[in-house]
Design a protein around this motif. Sequence first.
Motif, short mmCIF file in Angstrom:
data_model
loop_
_atom_site.label_atom_id
_atom_site.label_comp_id
_atom_site.label_asym_id
_atom_site.label_seq_id
_atom_site.Cartn_x
_atom_site.Cartn_y
_atom_site.Cartn_z
N ILE A 106 -60.97 -28.48 -14.49
CA ILE A 106 -62.33 -29.33 -13.84
C ILE A 106 -61.58 -31.09 -13.52
CG2 ILE A 106 -64.71 -30.10 -13.96
CD1 ILE A 106 -63.87 -27.49 -13.71
N THR A 107 -61.61 -31.08 -14.59
CA THR A 107 -60.84 -32.86 -14.45
C THR A 107 -59.76 -33.23 -13.19
OG1 THR A 107 -61.79 -33.79 -16.94
CG2 THR A 107 -60.01 -35.14 -15.49
N PRO A 108 -58.96 -33.02 -13.02
CA PRO A 108 -57.78 -33.03 -12.05
C PRO A 108 -58.21 -32.56 -10.99
CG PRO A 108 -56.60 -31.71 -13.85
CD PRO A 108 -58.29 -32.06 -14.60
N ILE A 109 -58.75 -31.45 -10.38
CA ILE A 109 -59.43 -31.32 -9.96
C ILE A 109 -61.02 -31.81 -8.66
CG2 ILE A 109 -60.95 -28.98 -8.46
CD1 ILE A 109 -58.56 -27.13 -9.95
N PHE A 110 -61.22 -32.11 -9.93
CA PHE A 110 -63.16 -32.82 -9.76
C PHE A 110 -62.95 -34.59 -9.67
CE2 PHE A 110 -63.62 -28.40 -9.72
CZ PHE A 110 -64.27 -28.00 -8.62
N HIS A 111 -62.17 -34.52 -10.36
CA HIS A 111 -62.03 -35.66 -11.17
C HIS A 111 -63.06 -36.04 -11.34
CE1 HIS A 111 -58.42 -36.40 -8.55
NE2 HIS A 111 -59.04 -35.58 -7.75
N GLN A 268 -53.52 -41.78 -21.85
CA GLN A 268 -53.19 -40.08 -21.57
C GLN A 268 -51.95 -39.48 -21.54
OE1 GLN A 268 -53.07 -40.46 -17.01
NE2 GLN A 268 -52.45 -38.17 -16.55
N ASN A 269 -52.00 -38.36 -22.34
CA ASN A 269 -51.01 -37.27 -22.74
C ASN A 269 -49.87 -37.53 -21.77
OD1 ASN A 269 -49.76 -34.27 -23.88
ND2 ASN A 269 -51.36 -35.31 -25.56
N ILE A 270 -48.93 -37.63 -22.44
CA ILE A 270 -47.71 -37.79 -21.45
C ILE A 270 -46.93 -36.11 -21.03
CG2 ILE A 270 -45.01 -38.62 -21.14
CD1 ILE A 270 -47.43 -40.81 -21.93
N GLY A 271 -46.98 -35.34 -22.71
CA GLY A 271 -47.44 -33.99 -21.81
C GLY A 271 -48.18 -33.76 -20.91
N THR A 272 -49.66 -33.71 -20.47
CA THR A 272 -50.28 -33.21 -19.52
C THR A 272 -49.90 -33.71 -18.00
OG1 THR A 272 -52.18 -33.18 -21.25
CG2 THR A 272 -52.48 -33.31 -18.99
N PHE A 273 -49.37 -35.21 -18.15
CA PHE A 273 -48.99 -35.65 -16.66
C PHE A 273 -47.32 -35.06 -16.39
CE2 PHE A 273 -46.30 -38.90 -15.02
CZ PHE A 273 -46.83 -39.28 -13.94
N LEU A 274 -46.38 -34.83 -17.27
CA LEU A 274 -45.27 -33.58 -17.21
C LEU A 274 -45.84 -32.26 -15.92
CD1 LEU A 274 -42.94 -34.41 -19.69
CD2 LEU A 274 -43.02 -36.19 -17.66
N ILE A 276 -48.43 -31.60 -14.34
CA ILE A 276 -49.05 -31.77 -13.25
C ILE A 276 -48.26 -32.11 -12.58
CG2 ILE A 276 -51.14 -33.87 -12.35
CD1 ILE A 276 -52.40 -33.42 -14.73
N THR A 277 -47.36 -33.72 -12.73
CA THR A 277 -46.49 -33.63 -11.87
C THR A 277 -45.55 -32.30 -11.86
OG1 THR A 277 -46.09 -36.07 -13.52
CG2 THR A 277 -44.24 -35.28 -11.58
N ILE A 278 -44.79 -31.23 -12.73
CA ILE A 278 -44.08 -30.53 -12.70
C ILE A 278 -44.77 -29.28 -11.09
CG2 ILE A 278 -43.01 -27.87 -13.03
CD1 ILE A 278 -42.65 -29.74 -15.19
N ALA A 279 -46.68 -29.40 -11.46
CA ALA A 279 -47.05 -28.56 -10.54
C ALA A 279 -47.58 -29.23 -9.15
CB ALA A 279 -47.96 -27.95 -11.51
N LYS A 280 -47.39 -29.68 -9.11
CA LYS A 280 -47.55 -31.21 -7.45
C LYS A 280 -46.38 -31.18 -6.58
CE LYS A 280 -52.00 -34.13 -8.35
NZ LYS A 280 -51.99 -35.25 -8.58
#
Length: 448
Positions: A106-111, A268-274, A276-280
């Motif tokens: 929800i957070t990444p999609i709807f900020h 911010q969690n680095i693993g989460t960022f990675l 999201i980056t892979i997906a985007k």
Amino acid sequence: MNKNTLIIGFMLFAIFFGAGNLIFPPNLGLNSGPNFWPAIFAFVITGIGLPLLGVVVGALDKQGYIGAFNKIHPMFSVVFLVVIYLTIGPLFAIPRTASTSFEMTITPIFHTTNNIALFVFSAIFFLIVIFLCINPNKIVDRIGAILTPLLLITIIAMIIKGFTDFGTAPQGAGDTKAFATSMSSFAKGFTEGYLTMDAIAAIAFSMIVVNAVKATGISHANTIFKHTAMAALIAAAALAVIYISLGFIGNHMNISEAKMNELVSKDQNIGTFLLITIAKTGFGAFGKYLLGIIVALACLTTACGLIVSVSEYFNSIFPKLSYKAYVIIFTLISFIIANLGLNTVISMSVPVLSVVYPIAITTVLLILIARFVPMKPITQQITVLVVTIVSILSVIHSLGVKALDFMNHLPLKSYSLEWFPIMIIGLIIGYLIGIFFKKQSAIVYQKE
């Protein structure tokens, strides 16, 4: 291998594969740099090996861990299992599945991190959990045959695209301090896998697997053990492929120092960022939706496995309440705690898990050793007692108690494994003391 064993293996994979398992491998890959392989190998040992060993060891006794722990001491069995089930159940792990899903979907999609949004999301999440868990006889079909294929399809799609986008990129420099050598990288990877806490969950999940095997019509103890081990190997193989793949992709990603500092400053969690980056990178705007599906399915299957385990256990020791009543009660408690937020849930769980985890690993190893080397209950009791004392003192010391600074000098303290040498010493001393306890008989595992 038959179809039922394959489905049970997929179910076990799904309930082990929570969102936390997605976050750790790419982060480890990024940090390990040229020493990726020793780091990821160690992570696989503790992040997969110990949990799956825990599942298999639970099948050594026909009553599972309840019977095995009873052989250590009946009171220990009740107290420790209650602590384990509450820890990995409604107090910490189950609420974390909902709050993690919210923050990665929800957070990444709807900020938004709005409390009302969390309330609505967690309400829907736990209503689905109740639907899936209210009839435990269908949990294998619903998770092993329906949800797991969806989970595998989405995560494999992201991994394949990740290899295409990052697999041929130059290898990152990594964290030169923590991963300076192969040995230090192995030690760090070992600790990272240890911190997934899946070895605790294995004690609960073991009975789900054993009961699922029995439900297929298998009744002989040795055959139950064989099929449980086969299901565990299926789950281990799937987990290993995904962990190593995500770690490899993270190992070939390059994050600028400025970006790393920004992430650290925002906590911010680095693993989460990675992830999201892979997906985007792979799927553009659709990537965040794909990642959301993966995380939601991973967390949902883990929550279901935990709810079923906790409810079945408490129904077995306090049968006045029905299984369905426990499902509703524990789901409601989890819903309430989940709405405290992810960071709060994690911070609350750390000291408890730091005590429970070493005891859990110790008991699993003791049961396995006792299967081949006869030992008396006093031997196991002494070993568990000394590990418990060291674990509690370590947590108290971490709170800043100066009187316990001597803990810093314990072997493997820097790897959070100071309890392991103490366990070995306690086992040796306990075994020698057991020789003089003539009235006690060596532990024997019953076979049907």
